[in-house]
Design an enzyme around this catalytic site. Structure first.
Site, PDB file in Angstrom:
ATOM      1  N   ASN A 474       1.075   1.037   0.121  1.00 35.04           N
ATOM      2  CA  ASN A 474       1.716   2.054   0.207  1.00 35.04           C
ATOM      3  C   ASN A 474       2.480   1.974   1.876  1.00 35.04           C
ATOM      4  OD1 ASN A 474       2.296   5.277   0.265  1.00 35.04           O
ATOM      5  ND2 ASN A 474       1.299   4.938   2.158  1.00 35.04           N
ATOM      6  N   GLU A 475       3.888   1.846   1.833  1.00 37.90           N
ATOM      7  CA  GLU A 475       4.596   1.983   2.961  1.00 37.90           C
ATOM      8  C   GLU A 475       4.409   0.787   3.974  1.00 37.90           C
ATOM      9  OE1 GLU A 475       3.896   5.974   4.800  1.00 37.90           O
ATOM     10  OE2 GLU A 475       4.710   6.967   3.019  1.00 37.90           O
ATOM     11  N   ASN A 476       3.727  -0.222   3.821  1.00 36.44           N
ATOM     12  CA  ASN A 476       3.775  -1.319   4.458  1.00 36.44           C
ATOM     13  C   ASN A 476       4.966  -2.231   5.046  1.00 36.44           C
ATOM     14  OD1 ASN A 476       0.983  -0.384   4.423  1.00 36.44           O
ATOM     15  ND2 ASN A 476       0.366  -2.367   3.574  1.00 36.44           N
ATOM     16  N   HIS A 550      10.370   7.220  -0.092  1.00 41.84           N
ATOM     17  CA  HIS A 550       9.393   8.341   0.860  1.00 41.84           C
ATOM     18  C   HIS A 550      10.351   9.292   1.671  1.00 41.84           C
ATOM     19  CE1 HIS A 550       5.600   5.750  -0.247  1.00 41.84           C
ATOM     20  NE2 HIS A 550       6.219   5.929  -1.185  1.00 41.84           N
TER      21      HIS A 550
END
Ligand SMILES: *[C@@H]1O[C@H](CO)[C@@H](O)[C@H](O)[C@H]1NC(C)=O
Ligand SMILES: *[C@@H]1O[C@H](CO)[C@@H](O)[C@H](O)[C@H]1NC(C)=O
Ligand SMILES: *[C@@H]1O[C@H](CO)[C@@H](O)[C@H](O)[C@H]1NC(C)=O
Ligand SMILES: *[C@@H]1O[C@H](CO)[C@@H](O)[C@H](O)[C@H]1NC(C)=O
Ligand SMILES: *[C@@H]1O[C@H](CO)[C@@H](O)[C@H](O)[C@H]1NC(C)=O
Ligand SMILES: *[C@@H]1O[C@H](CO)[C@@H](O)[C@H](O)[C@H]1NC(C)=O
Ligand SMILES: *[C@@H]1O[C@H](CO)[C@@H](O)[C@H](O)[C@H]1NC(C)=O
Length: 913
Positions: A474-476, A550
Site C-alpha cells: 500500500n502506497e510505498n 488514491h
C-alpha cells in the site's frame, strides 16, 4: 498490586477414549477454544489464566489486571504491556492414542509474533512472523505419560522491532523510513522491522495496541504413518473447462512404507467428481513429500461464481482425503472453491494515441465489473478471531450494494472463515500483501521471512473465488516518488533499488508462480503494466491515465465534482467524520465529551484533522444551531451529525463522479473509470475516522448513502461551479436495456410538498454505461440573477420505467444545495407507527408536515446500551418530501423487544441537540 478476578472456565481438556482402530484414524486435539493456559510476565510478577486464541490485552482484562484497552487513554496508559515479555503455558495429559502414535505434529495457525516455543522444556522453534503458520513434528519419545507442557515465551514486539532497527542501521548506515509514526498517533516505532500487523503500532485511524499472544488456533494432529500438511487447490480456466489442481503436502513417518490413497471429491449437487491416486510410498528421511491431483471440470456441469450484483456466488465443496494403508480415513481437508475467470484489461484507450493512456478494469466471466465498495482495515485491534464482526461487515458491504472490499496492506491476512464468507457473499477482495506506508529492510533474513510468508499465504488462499487481485503493498511506491521521507545516507535511487529487490524481484515471482488465477500488481496505487514496463517504479505512480489512484484533499470543496480527478480506478478516497455519541460515550468519560477535550483530541490521529474537519464541515453549514464554543457538549452533538453529512455528501459526489465516467473518455484520454472504493468501511475504536460504520456497528449516514449511490442503476445529479445542474443515468447492468423517464421535481425549502416545477426527459441506455440526460442550461430557467438561488432549491430525481411510471429503476436521488442556511424553516417528522414483521424486522411509519432535510432515524442511547448486535434501516439520512413514508428497521439479532419510544427521529436543524 495483582488483582485477579476469578473467572469461570468452562471445560478442561477433553480427550476421547480410543480403541485400536481409531489410533489409525485422523486425530486432532484443539489446544485452544477450551483448554486453560496460564500466562505470566517474564519476571513472574503478573499471572493469569487464558483460553486462546486471543491476546495479552484481552487476557489481562479478563483477569481483572487492566481495564479495556480501547477505553479512555488506556492505549497509552498500557504501553508497558507490549514492552513486557510474556510466557504462555499449557499443561496437558497425553491420552493413550496420542502416546501410541508414530506421527505427531504441533500446529500453530499463527503466533503474534516473536516467541520461542518449547515442548517439555525442549526448544522446538523460534517464531518471528505473525503471517506464518508454524507446524512442527514432535518425536513420540518426547511425550510423557501424564503431564506434558507447551510453553511459548514471547518477546516484546516493540523492543524486538527497535533492536532489529538498530542492528540494520548499524549494518547499512541508514534508517529505513519512517523511523517513527507522527507524534499525534501516540504510536510505537519501527513496525517495518517486525512482520506483524503494521497498524498494531498505531495508525491515523487507530490506537497503538501491539498485541502479543496466540491469535489463531493451536492443534496437535496425530496419525498413522501419514498426515496432511498443506492442501492447496488451484482453479484455472482451460478452454471449455476448468482445471482443478490440488497440491498436497504430506508429512510421513521417515523410512516407513505404506500404501497411500489420496482422494479428492468435488461435490456438485447429488453427485461428485472423484479422483484417486494410489501409490506405494517409502517415506523419505525428511518426512515429507508432495503430490498434485488434477482433474477437469466441464463448464456444463457447474454454475459460475459471480460477484454481488451479477449472479449467484456459487461455491462447491472439495474434499481431500489421505489414507495410509487400508485403514479408515487418515486425514481430511475441506475447501470451498468457485469457478470464474478474471482478466485485468489494460489496453490503450486509443490505439492511435498511446499517450492517452491505458484502460484498467477487471472482467469476471467476460463481464467488465465496475468495482464498488470500500477498504477494510482489520476487523479488530485485538487478537481473538472476530467471526461475528467479520460477517457483520461483509453483510453490511453487501447491503450497501458493494461488490468489492480492499483488504488493505497495513493489516492482516484474515481467518479462513472470513474468506469463505466473502466467497459465499460474492464480495471481491482486492488483496494487498502486508506492507504499508513505509520502506522495508532488504537483508537476507527479512527477505527469507517475507518470502515464506507470501508463499504460505498464497498457497493457503488461492482457492478463494473472492480474491480478485494481489497487490504488493500500500502506497510505498508513491511514497518514494513523492518524497514522503528524507533520511541521511539513503537517497531516492537507493530507496528505489531496495523497493525493486523486495517487491519486483522477491515477492512478485513467488505470487505469479503460485497463483495464475488472478493478476498481481506491485503496489496500490500503481500504473499497472506501465509500472512493470519501467522496471517497477513509475515516475508518477498516481497517474490518472494508468492503473489505480488514491486521492485525499482537505483543502478543496469536496461537494464540487469538478474538483476531482478522472482516473481509471479509484481504490482510496475519503474524509473523516465523528462516530455516534452513544459509541463515543461507551469509551470516554462523559465529562470529556466535547470537541476539544483531551479525550477527543487523543483519538484524533490525523495531523491537522481536528481543524480541517471544522473548516470543511462548516463551509457547507452556515450558522449551525450551536454556539461556536467547542468546549460545549452541544457543539460536539450537532457537529458529529454535520461531519457525518459532510462525509456522506463528499463521498457521494466523488463516487458518482467516478461512476459517471464509466464508458466515457475525456478528449485528453482520461475516463473509462471502473472503480470506486472509498476509505474506509470499519473502525477498531471510537474516534474521528474515515469509516462508514463505527466500532459499535452503527451505520453512519455515509453507509446509507453508499447503499443508494452504489445501486446497480443510479440517477445522479451534480451542481457545477457554474450553478448548472447536470443529470446522468449510470448503469452497471450489462444485461439491461433502460427505457425510462427521468422526472425532476424542484422544491423550495420554504414551501410545502408541492414542487414548484417538474421536468421530464426520456432516457435510453442499452447495457452498462453513463448518459447525460439534461442539458446544462435548464437550471437558468428558474434561478434568475440571485447568487444564492441554487441554495434555495431542493431537486429530486426519479428514474421510472417509461411504460410504468410507478416503477422506479433507481433509488430516488436528491441534490442538496451547496450550503445550508439555518434560517430556512423546515418541516417536522414524527414516528407515528411501529409494527413488528418478524423477530428481526419492524416497519416504521413516519409522517411529515413539510419538507424535512436529512431525516435521521435512530434508536435511543439507552436501547443501544443493551443492544450491541447491530441494526439498520432500509433507508436513512434522506430528504423527506412526502407526507408519510414507511421504512424497515432490521436487527442483526432479535432484540428483547422494541417499542416506539425506543426510536428517535431528527433533522438537519435538530439532530445532536
Ligand atoms: C505439570 O508439570 C509442570 C512442571 O513441568 C508442573 O508445574 C505442573 O504443576 C504439572 N501439572 C500437573 C497437572 O501435574
Ligand atoms: C524431502 O526428501 C525428498 C526425497 O529425498 C525430496 O524429494 C524432497 O524434495 C524433500 N523435501 C523437502 C521439503 O526438503
Ligand atoms: C513439491 O516439493 C518440492 C520440494 O520441496 C518443490 O520443489 C515442488 O514445487 C513441490 N511441488 C508442489 C506441487 O508443491
Ligand atoms: C441463483 O440461486 C437461486 C437459488 O438457489 C436460483 O433459484 C437461481 O436460479 C440462481 N440463479 C442463477 C442465475 O443461477
Ligand atoms: C545515491 O547514493 C549512491 C550511493 O551512495 C550514489 O552512487 C548515487 O550517486 C546517489 N544518487 C543521487 C541521485 O544522489
Ligand atoms: C471522569 O472525569 C471526572 C472529572 O475529570 C472525574 O472526576 C471522574 O473520576 C472520571 N470518571 C471516570 C470513570 O474516569
Ligand atoms: C465555553 O463553554 C464552556 C462550557 O459550556 C464555558 O465554561 C466557557 O466559559 C465557554 N467559553 C467561552 C469562550 O464562551
Amino acid at each position: 498490586m495483582l488483582k485477579v478476578k476469578l473467572i469461570v472456565f468452562i471445560v478442561s481438556l477433553l480427550f476421547h477414549a480410543t480403541n485400536a482402530l481409531q489410533t489409525r484414524q485422523k486425530h486432532v486435539i484443539d489446544l485452544t477454544a477450551g483448554p486453560i493456559w496460564t500466562f505470566s510476565s517474564s519476571n513472574g510478577s503478573i499471572t493469569g489464566r487464558s483460553i486462546p486464541p486471543g491476546d495479552i490485552y484481552s487476557d489481562l482484562a479478563a483477569n481483572g489486571i487492566i481495564n479495556d484497552v480501547l477505553k479512555v487513554d488506556n492505549d497509552v496508559a498500557y504501553r508497558w504491556v507490549a514492552q513486557t515479555d510474556w510466557i504462555y503455558k499449557l499443561d496437558f495429559e497425553a491420552n493413550e492414542a496420542l502416546r501410541n502414535s508414530d506421527l505427531i505434529r504441533l500446529d500453530f495457525d499463527g503466533i503474534d509474533t516473536v516467541a520461542k516455543v518449547y515442548f517439555n522444556d525442549l526448544h522446538l522453534f523460534h517464531a518471528d512472523n505473525q503471517f506464518l503458520e508454524y507446524k512442527v513434528r514432535i518425536d513420540p519419545r518426547q511425550l510423557r505419560q501424564g503431564n506434558n507442557t507447551i510453553k511459548v515465551k514471547f518477546a516484546s514486539p516493540v523492543k524486538y522491532a527497535a533492536k532489529k532497527r538498530d542492528a540494520y542501521t548499524t549494518l547499512k548506515g541508514h534508517l529505513v523510513p519512517p523511523d517513527c509514526p507522527l507524534e499525534i498517533q501516540h504510536g510505537e516505532c519501527h513496525p517495518n522491522f517486525i512482520r506483524k500487523s503494521q497498524a498494531s503500532f498505531s495508525w491515523d485511524w487507530g490506537p497503538s495496541i501491539p498485541t502479543v499472544g496466540l491469535f489463531r488456533p493451536v492443534y496437535i494432529r496425530y496419525a498413522y504413518k501419514a498426515l496432511l500438511n498443506a492442501v492447496s487447490p488451484a482453479v484455472l480456466p482451460e478452454g471449455d473447462h476448468f482445471k482443478v489442481a490440488v497440491d498436497v503436502d504430506v508429512d510421513c513417518t521417515p523410512f516407513e512404507s505404506f500404501l497411500m490413497t489420496l482422494k479428492t471429491q468435488l461435490f456438485i449437487g447429488d453427485t461428485s467428481i472423484d479422483t484417486m491416486l494410489k501409490e506405494q510410498i517409502f517415506c523419505p528421511a525428511n518426512g515429507t513429500f508432495n503430490r498434485t491431483i488434477s482433474f477437469p471440470v466441464s463448464r456444463s456441469k457447474i454454475s459460475l461464481w459471480y460477484p454481488n450484483g451479477y449472479g449467484n456466488a456459487t461455491v462447491y465443496l472439495l474434499s481431500t482425503k489421505l489414507t495410509a494403508d487400508n485403514y479408515a480415513i487418515s486425514d481430511q481437508r475441506l475447501n470451498y472453491i468457485g469457478f470464474r475467470t478474471i482478466e485485468l484489461i489494460q489496453d490503450y484507450v486509443d490505439q492511435a494515441h498511446p499517450s492517452k493512456g491505458r484502460n484498467f478494469y477487471f472482467k469476471i466471466n467476460d463481464i467488465p465489473i465496475f468495482l464498488k465498495g470500500s477498504n477494510l482495515i482489520p476487523v479488530s485491534a485485538l487478537g481473538k478471531p472476530h467471526f461475528d464482526d467479520a460477517h457483520y461487515l461483509i453483510d453490511a458491504a453487501k447491503l450497501a450494494n458493494m461488490n468489492t472490499l480492499r483488504l488493505w496492506g497495513g493489516g492482516l491476512f484474515e481467518t479462513d472463515d472470513f474468506y469463505e464468507y466473502a466467497d459465499r457473499s460474492g464480495i471481491l477482495l482486492w488483496h494487498d500483501l502486508m506492507f504499508a506506508c513505509a520502506l522495508y529492510p532488504t537483508d537476507h533474513h527479512f527477505l527469507k521471512s517475507v518470502s515464506s510468508e507470501v508463499e504460505l499465504q498464497v498457497k493457503r488462499l488461492r482457492h478463494h473465488a473472492s480474491i480478485l487481485v494481489w497487490a504488493g503493498n500500500n502506497e510505498n511506491e508513491v511514497a518514494i516518488q513523492t518524497n514522503w521521507w528524507h533520511v541521511p545516507h539513503y537517497n531516492k535511487t537507493e530507496m528505489i533499488e531496495d523497493y525493486k529487490v523486495l517487491y519486483r524481484d522477491t515477492l512478485a515471482p513467488i505470487v505469479k508462480d503460485l497463483d495464475k488465477s488472478r493478476p498481481f500488481l506491485l503496489s496500490s496505487p500503481s500504473n499497472g503494466i506501465e509500472t512493470d514496463a519501467v522496471g517497477g517504479v513509475a515516475d508518477v505512480p498516481n497517474s490518472e491515465k494508468y492503473g489505480d489512484i488514491h486521492y485525499y484533499n482537505e483543502f478543496i470543496d469536496l461537494w464540487t465534482e469538478s474538483n476531482y480527478e478522472i482516473p481509471r480506478c479509484a481504490t482510496e478516497f475519503g474524509v473523516q467524520s465523528l462516530p455516534a455519541r452513544s459509541t463515543f460515550l461507551d469509551y470516554i468519560n462523559k465529562t470529556e465529551y466535547y470537541y476539544t477535550s483531551e479525550a477527543t483530541l487523543h483519538r484524533q490521529h490525523h495531523a491537522g484533522g481536528a481543524a480541517t474537519l471544522v473548516s470543511m464541515t462548516l463551509s457547507h453549514f452556515d450558522n449551525p444551531p450551536f454556539s461556536s464554543n467547542s468546549t460545549s457538549s452541544k457543539f460536539i452533538g450537532v457537529f458529529t451529525y454535520l461531519t457525518q453529512l459532510h462525509q456522506a455528501i463528499a463521498i457521494q459526489t466523488q463516487t458518482e463522479h467516478y461512476r459517471r465516467w464509466r464508458g466515457r473518455l475525456h478528449a485528453d484520454g482520461r475516463g473509462n473509470t471502473m472503480c470506486a472504493l472509498y476509505w474506509q468501511l470499519n473502525d477498531v475504536w471510537a474516534a474521528p475516522t474515515w469509516s462508514s460504520i463505527d466500532v459499535n456497528r452503527e451505520w453512519k449516514p455515509l453507509h446509507y448513502y453508499a447503499r443508494r449511490f452504489f445501486a446497480p442503476v443510479i440517477v445522479s445529479m451534480y451542481l457545477d461551479t457554474d450553478d448548472e445542474l447536470y443529470i446522468n443515468v449510470v448503469s452497471d447492468r450489462h444485461d439491461l436495456v433502460i427505457k425510462g423517464i427521468v422526472i425532476i421535481d424542484v422544491y423550495l425549502w420554504e414551501a410545502n410538498f408541492t414542487p414548484i416545477a417538474t421536468l421530464r426527459e426520456d432516457v435510453y441506455l442499452n447495457g452498462s454505461g453513463s448518459v447525460q440526460v439534461f442539458s446544462p442550461d435548464f437550471f437558468t430557467m428558474y434561478t434568475g440573477e440571485d447568487d444564492d438561488a441554487p441554495n434555495k432549491y431542493l431537486h429530486r430525481a426519479r428514474l421510472v420505467d417509461a411504460n410504468n411510471e410507478k416503477k422506479l429503476l433507481a433509488p430516488v436521488a436528491f441534490q442538496p444545495p451547496r450550503k445550508f442556511f439555518r434560517q430556512h424553516i423546515f418541516g417536522d417528522a414524527k414516528i407515528v407507527k411501529l409494527e413488528k414483521r418478524t423477530n428481526t424486522k419492524y416497519t416504521v411509519t413516519l409522517a411529515a408536515t413539510s419538507i424535512v432535510p436529512f431525516v435521521w432515524l435512530d434508536l435511543t442511547d439507552s436501547f443501544k446500551k443493551d443492544y450491541k448486535a447491530g441494526f439498520w434501516f432500509s433507508d436513512n439520512a434522506f430528504m423527506l418530501v412526502d407526507e408519510t413514508i414507511e421504512v424497515q428497521l432490521n436487527f442483526y439479532q432479535p432484540p428483547n423487544g422494541v417499542s416506539i419510544t425506543d426510536l428517535t427521529v431528527c433533522r438537519l436543524d435538530t439532530c445532536g441537540l
